[in-house]
Motif scaffolding. Sequence first.
Motif, PDB file in Angstrom:
ATOM      1  N   ASP A 277       0.848  -1.172   0.000  1.00 38.77           N
ATOM      2  CA  ASP A 277       0.000   0.000   0.000  1.00 38.77           C
ATOM      3  C   ASP A 277       0.891   1.231   0.000  1.00 38.77           C
ATOM      4  O   ASP A 277       2.069   1.162   0.383  1.00 38.77           O
ATOM      5  N   ALA A 278       0.329   2.360  -0.424  1.00 35.97           N
ATOM      6  CA  ALA A 278       1.115   3.586  -0.499  1.00 35.97           C
ATOM      7  C   ALA A 278       1.479   4.124   0.874  1.00 35.97           C
ATOM      8  O   ALA A 278       2.454   4.872   1.012  1.00 35.97           O
ATOM      9  N   ARG A 279       0.712   3.759   1.895  1.00 30.41           N
ATOM     10  CA  ARG A 279       0.935   4.313   3.232  1.00 30.41           C
ATOM     11  C   ARG A 279       1.056   3.216   4.276  1.00 30.41           C
ATOM     12  O   ARG A 279       0.297   2.254   4.262  1.00 30.41           O
TER      13      ARG A 279
ATOM     14  N   ARG B  16       0.491   1.622   7.819  1.00 25.81           N
ATOM     15  CA  ARG B  16      -0.552   1.728   8.834  1.00 25.81           C
ATOM     16  C   ARG B  16       0.004   1.334  10.199  1.00 25.81           C
ATOM     17  O   ARG B  16       0.958   0.550  10.301  1.00 25.81           O
TER      18      ARG B  16
ATOM     19  N   GLN C 159       5.480  -0.860   1.868  1.00 28.20           N
ATOM     20  CA  GLN C 159       5.052   0.453   1.415  1.00 28.20           C
ATOM     21  C   GLN C 159       5.538   0.672  -0.005  1.00 28.20           C
ATOM     22  O   GLN C 159       6.726   0.871  -0.258  1.00 28.20           O
TER      23      GLN C 159
ATOM     24  N   LEU D  97       1.718  11.157  -4.290  1.00 29.64           N
ATOM     25  CA  LEU D  97       1.340  10.189  -3.266  1.00 29.64           C
ATOM     26  C   LEU D  97       2.575   9.587  -2.615  1.00 29.64           C
ATOM     27  O   LEU D  97       2.619   9.396  -1.390  1.00 29.64           O
TER      28      LEU D  97
ATOM     29  N   LYS E 142       4.129  12.057  -0.204  1.00 30.09           N
ATOM     30  CA  LYS E 142       3.307  12.153   1.002  1.00 30.09           C
ATOM     31  C   LYS E 142       3.504  10.924   1.876  1.00 30.09           C
ATOM     32  O   LYS E 142       3.570  11.003   3.102  1.00 30.09           O
ATOM     33  N   SER E 143       3.620   9.749   1.222  1.00 24.54           N
ATOM     34  CA  SER E 143       3.794   8.502   1.955  1.00 24.54           C
ATOM     35  C   SER E 143       5.155   8.429   2.626  1.00 24.54           C
ATOM     36  O   SER E 143       5.326   7.759   3.639  1.00 24.54           O
TER      37      SER E 143
ATOM     38  N   GLN F 205       3.357  11.741  10.943  1.00 24.57           N
ATOM     39  CA  GLN F 205       2.227  12.349  10.257  1.00 24.57           C
ATOM     40  C   GLN F 205       1.035  11.404  10.312  1.00 24.57           C
ATOM     41  O   GLN F 205       1.149  10.224  10.028  1.00 24.57           O
TER      42      GLN F 205
ATOM     43  N   THR G  85      -2.266   9.386   9.395  1.00 18.40           N
ATOM     44  CA  THR G  85      -2.882   8.872   8.173  1.00 18.40           C
ATOM     45  C   THR G  85      -4.171   8.177   8.539  1.00 18.40           C
ATOM     46  O   THR G  85      -4.392   7.814   9.686  1.00 18.40           O
TER      47      THR G  85
END
Length: 520
Positions: A320-322, A324, A345, A505, A508-509, A515, A517
């Motif tokens: 995934d781009a971010r 968790r 990521q 993206l 940001k990731s 930060q 999310t």
Amino acid sequence: MSFEPSELADDAVPIVFQHGEGDAGVVASWRPRFRQECTFPPAIFTSVMANLIKNPNINSSLLFRADVLHENEGSQPRAVPPELAHNAPELPLFRGFELQRYTIRRLIPRNPQVDRPIDQTCLRYEKKLPASDDHCHDKDNNGVESTLVVYLPHVSSEAEMPFYHPKVQGIALLHEWTAAESRGAISISYQFFESSDHSAVKLTRTAYQLLKVIFKHGQGRVAGYQKRVHHDVLIPQARVQNTYTALKKKYARVLITGWAESTDPEKHVFEDLGIAAFMIELWADMYKTIPFPGFVDIGCGNGLLVYILNQEGFRGWGFDARVRKSWAAYNTVGQQPGGGDSLQQLVLLPPPVSRAGISEISSDDFAAEELTHDGRFPKGTFIISNHADQLTPWTPILAAMSDCPFIMIPCCSHNLTGARQRAPPPKDKAKAESGYASLVQWVSEIARDCGWEVEQEMLRIPSTRNTALIGRTQQPKFDFSSLDIQEIVDRYGGTAGYLEAVVKLAKKSAAPAAQKTTEH
């Protein structure tokens, strides 16, 4: 016609009469509770009741389903198998009625740790008009055609009854129809235990709801309603639900207690357990004689589905781009070819998108190439795309590129550039034109144009976005190696702006983990 039933007093004249053999009079008391006028004929009532017998979950959210254990037609039922005879009631006789169908079902509760299954006899009786002359009414029929359905639980006392079943010895549902006037009525009666409180609020409420469901389904069919949603098309209901129950018992409490995200734990846990149960049973059919090839979950979000499948012995990974918060608990090592973390990521940058200029945006603190994946996977890897949003329309394209089967469960609508869009309405005007229906139809068209035979299943999960599209076989005489991927991409809008969106993206990731999310 609205549902406004008449509530009948406890001392009201009975509507159905159970009698004994020969000249014996009434042997059991059935107390009527509610009666409601209707405009649907006997055939519809019979069809509605057949569906409710097979699907008791329509009446109670505490039930999963019914397993039919014994069934036959006609007035002379076959002997009940010995293993089902415990507490099985004798078949009752009702004045003027002839038995037409005899069923024994087992009611399967949603939570077997709280409630136990029980067996229940379901009987359908009919009282017909005289065959010689439908207009020559006798004193018993009075021009009324009657159909009676009776439920008899296999219990010997009120104390044996599970919570989800009303604490009564029997339930009688009567449909009366006057064909000459095209009108009828439905009613519900109880056979109480001797110690029962006839005025119990729960029993009254249950009777009201049972009758309301019959009225709703019957009147709906008169109005031309046709069922659009069909469950259990690919995998039998019992298999998926039994696996779900086992997974829920094994994982649910621990996962909910240890939930690390800010979202609703029960919704996400039960949803992913349901999807995992379906995947496990689908794979059981697909890989009976060959080794499991592994899976990849693109846009894996919180990583829970990957974790559950890994724990159940299925090798695979997700990206995934971010990152968790929950990845710290769900990540394992060695689940993908070559080892590595099971949750990574990465952002998708497939071959149809030009990579020109990506090296120019890299820097000491931002390695763009290391954060991208080209969407190519080992042949046969099963691709999961569960509410993957921007990656949903890419799913069948990636699957065709690497000759990989897939499942996609669409959620939010995006085009191939990653931008939000409302998918074009279905070309088939008979299909619904909602935004979600349009999205499902649009990505199905992409899959078919990529050469896939698209199968559809409506998953039993706590989400309105529960349509699963499965591609596991190629269309006849189709060869993925001859597919012009660029032509497909251009046909469905192209990729202008995709690289810029990915870079944005990815940057940001790559921001500090502090930060905040949110989940997709």
